[in-house]
Design a protein around this motif. Structure first.
Motif, short mmCIF file in Angstrom:
data_model
loop_
_atom_site.label_atom_id
_atom_site.label_comp_id
_atom_site.label_asym_id
_atom_site.label_seq_id
_atom_site.Cartn_x
_atom_site.Cartn_y
_atom_site.Cartn_z
N UNK A 494 0.83 -1.21 0.00
CA UNK A 494 0.00 0.00 0.00
C UNK A 494 0.87 1.26 0.00
N UNK A 495 1.89 1.26 0.85
CA UNK A 495 2.79 2.41 0.90
C UNK A 495 3.48 2.64 -0.44
N UNK A 496 3.84 1.55 -1.10
CA UNK A 496 4.52 1.68 -2.39
C UNK A 496 3.57 2.19 -3.47
N UNK A 497 2.38 1.59 -3.57
CA UNK A 497 1.45 1.99 -4.62
C UNK A 497 0.98 3.43 -4.44
N UNK A 498 0.99 3.89 -3.20
CA UNK A 498 0.58 5.27 -2.95
C UNK A 498 1.57 6.29 -3.52
N UNK A 499 2.73 5.81 -3.96
CA UNK A 499 3.70 6.72 -4.60
C UNK A 499 3.42 6.89 -6.09
N UNK A 500 2.46 6.13 -6.63
CA UNK A 500 2.08 6.28 -8.04
C UNK A 500 1.45 7.65 -8.23
N UNK A 501 1.82 8.36 -9.28
CA UNK A 501 1.33 9.74 -9.47
C UNK A 501 -0.19 9.86 -9.58
N UNK A 502 -0.88 8.80 -9.97
CA UNK A 502 -2.33 8.86 -10.12
C UNK A 502 -3.09 8.43 -8.87
N UNK A 503 -2.42 7.74 -7.95
CA UNK A 503 -3.11 7.10 -6.83
C UNK A 503 -3.14 8.00 -5.60
N UNK A 504 -4.34 8.12 -5.02
CA UNK A 504 -4.51 8.88 -3.79
C UNK A 504 -4.41 7.97 -2.57
N UNK A 505 -5.05 6.82 -2.65
CA UNK A 505 -5.12 5.93 -1.49
C UNK A 505 -5.26 4.49 -1.97
N UNK A 506 -4.59 3.59 -1.28
CA UNK A 506 -4.61 2.17 -1.64
C UNK A 506 -4.87 1.30 -0.42
N UNK A 507 -5.69 0.28 -0.60
CA UNK A 507 -5.86 -0.74 0.43
C UNK A 507 -5.88 -2.09 -0.27
N UNK A 508 -4.99 -2.99 0.18
CA UNK A 508 -4.84 -4.30 -0.46
C UNK A 508 -5.41 -5.40 0.43
N UNK A 509 -6.02 -6.37 -0.20
CA UNK A 509 -6.59 -7.50 0.53
C UNK A 509 -6.18 -8.80 -0.13
#
Length: 582
Positions: A494-509
């Motif tokens: 989640x912390x990594x994907x949140x560095x994507x320029x388009x992503x505001x918030x991520x939650x993985x399951x």
């Protein structure tokens, strides 16, 4: 009398409690499984020497892809050459030796050499990318690291050279890197056999030291405490950064002895098809140390898992035991069915690393022609196995439980306040015993959170304990996802994907998957309305930055996340949503 280097003296038994007190105790989820034989006080190096003395001509390891065969006598001789060469490179007792490689004799020998030298092996997932290997080296202060030049798409030397450009102009064993200050020696098994700039050639480890240097390794064994660290395994946590679990010689040796005994290695000369990686405790302890305890042969089908290589190794090497995760067995069963393959008689299949379905257990037995299927359950921080099938176990117990508590271990199930729950009620499993890790390297706070003042190790697994010593996993207290035996913690991703320029918030399951057990699904909110993010774009963003097995198989875009009144994300509702949509 159990074979496998046990002492002959019997352990002491404690006096019984009063009948009323005993009844009250038995109503609580607590069990102490007293061993029939005492634990041994021995380091891994001494354990190897005993194996070489007792089983000198037994094949210790057969590496099919390398066409190499080594007896236990061969292994001890080569290990001591490498151990002595570590000292010639300027390493000292207690130094950390990294092993960043797939399965092979080099991994096997280097790990044991570090143990015989009184050093600590640091086993590293070969799929690690540059940021991950940088973190691993820095976290524990790796002083020397063994790598192959390349494996699959990984270019290990090039990756290290990017981190430490000083490597190109360094003398072998004298690296001084600004970014990796602890690292002084890079040991490479190059494809051409030639030396790469700044490195020590792996084959040179067999000639760097003199016979006198090598003889000193045996005399060193009495100075290596069984209570000291032998191995570091990286295990992720909810903080997102991997923790470095420091394991002891004592835990490895004794867990290996008891694993091998429950797998009936004392009854005949077995040959084990090892499909699991050596960088994991499954391969390290259930594989290397347990086999060493009984002179058993490890057969490596290939550097990594490929179903065709496993089936060929089982057939040609007449393997009587198979080690694997449920995912591996799914692939084996499918291939045998499709190709109508007839395998040689197999005594035992051991599965661990993830939950195995009852249907898969039946398929392993019926399709692969396995006499008995056994399960193991444990965790890295406990030196591997905590629960394991007993001898001639009934089918029901194999299908319904994760096995019986290991000898010399205590287990209890507690509620959220740490109070023991009634027997059979669900709660968090806590264990206490010889195999508990020494702690997380450089992280006393996380160590304290995992091991309490009374030395209870908190597993984070929701569990039910039975009066007969068997246990059952109900769920996981933690959010860890187990994908084909690989542990993945959502927070890191989640912390990594949140560095994507388009992503505001991520939650993985974790979501159910027939082959892998679980796969990852990333639920994301985008920064701007009207934006789009394709799965292929997300995968490309991850490539080369995180290990391939951590990349989510599924991507879902949402406008809002389900939350509690206090604002906490309700991940269980995301799981429900995924199941409803698929």
């Amino acid at each position: 009398m159990v074979e496998g280097f046990y002492h002959s003296s019997k352990p002491l038994r404690c006096a019984g409690a009063t009948s009323s007190g005993l009844a009250q105790e038995q109503s609580q989820s607590y069990i102490h499984h007293i061993g029939k034989e005492p634990l041994v006080y021995r380091n891994v190096g001494q354990h190897l020497r005993l194996a070489a003395e007792k089983y000198p001509n037994n094949e210790a390891i057969v590496s099919c892809h390398q066409a190499q065969r080594l007896t236990y006598s061969d292994v001890l001789e080569k290990v001591d050459r490498i151990a002595a060469s570590f000292y010639q490179l300027g390493l000292k007792k207690g130094d950390r030796v990294g092993i960043w490689a797939p399965n092979g004799t080099q991994f096997y020998l280097s790990t044991l050499a570090a143990a015989r030298a009184g050093m600590i092996s640091v086993v590293i997932n070969p799929a690690y990318q540059i940021p991950e290997i940088e973190y691993a080296i820095k976290k524990v202060g790796v002083k020397a690291i063994y790598i192959p030049e390349r494996y699959l798409s990984q270019r290990y030397y090039e990756m290290l050279a990017q981190l430490a450009p000083e490597l190109a102009t360094s003398k072998p064993g004298e690296l001084q890197s600004s970014k990796l200050p602890s690292l002084s020696a890079v040991i490479v098994d190059s494809e051409s056999g030639g030396k790469l700039p700044g490195t020590v050639q792996y084959q040179d480890l067999f000639t760097l030291s003199s016979s006198e240097d090598q003889s000193k390794i045996e005399s060193l064994q009495s100075q290596i405490s069984p209570d000291s660290g032998v191995n570091i395994q990286f295990t992720s946590g909810t903080t997102g950064q991997p923790k470095a679990a420091l394991m002891s010689h004592y835990g490895f040796v004794n867990n290996g002895i008891h694993i091998g005994f429950r797998n009936e290695f004392n009854l005949k000369d077995h040959r084990i098809c090892v499909q699991t990686p050596f960088f994991h405790v499954f391969g390290m302890v259930i594989g290397i140390v347990a086999a060493m305890s009984y002179g058993t042969t490890l057969v490596l089908p290939g550097p990594g898992f490929k179903v065709a290589e496993s089936l060929e190794a089982i057939d040609k090497e007449k393997c009587t035991v198979i080690y694997g995760t449920p995912t591996m067995y799914v692939d084996l069963v499918r291939r045998v069915r499709e190709a109508n393959i007839k395998l040689p008689p197999i005594d035992l299949a051991v599965t661990g690393g993830a939950i195995c379905s009852p249907k898969l257990f039946e398929d392993i037995q019926e399709v692969l022609g396995v006499r008995q299927v056994k399960t193991v359950f444990g965790m890295t921080e406990a030196s591997a196995v905590l629960f394991q099938s007993l001898f001639n176990e009934s089918k029901d117990k194999v299908l319904e439980t994760v096995g019986h508590l290991h000898d010399h271990y205590e287990a209890k199930v507690v509620d959220a306040n740490g109070n023991t729950v009634p027997m059979g009620a669900p709660g968090e499993l806590w264990v206490r015993g010889y195999g508990t890790m020494l702690g997380y390297w450089g992280d006393p706070q996380k160590t304290k959170e995992t091991i309490d003042v009374d030395k209870w190790l908190k597993t984070g697994d929701q569990f039910e304990l039975r009066p007969d010593g068997y246990g059952k996993i109900v769920g996981r207290m933690k959010e860890m996802v187990i994908r084909g035996g690989e542990n993945i913690y959502p927070k890191e991703l989640e912390d990594f994907l949140n560095t994507h320029p388009k992503i505001l918030e991520t939650h993985c399951i974790g979501v159910p998957d027939e082959r892998m057990g679980e796969e990852l699904c990333a639920y994301v909110r985008l920064k701007d309305e009207g934006q789009s993010l394709e799965h292929a774009e997300m995968k490309q963003f991850c490539k080369g930055k995180i290990s391939h097995f951590k990349i989510p198989k599924y991507l879902r875009i949402v406008d809002e996340f389900p939350k509690t009144v206090s604002g906490k994300i309700q991940k269980f509702k995301l799981v429900e949503r995924f199941k409803a949509e698929n």
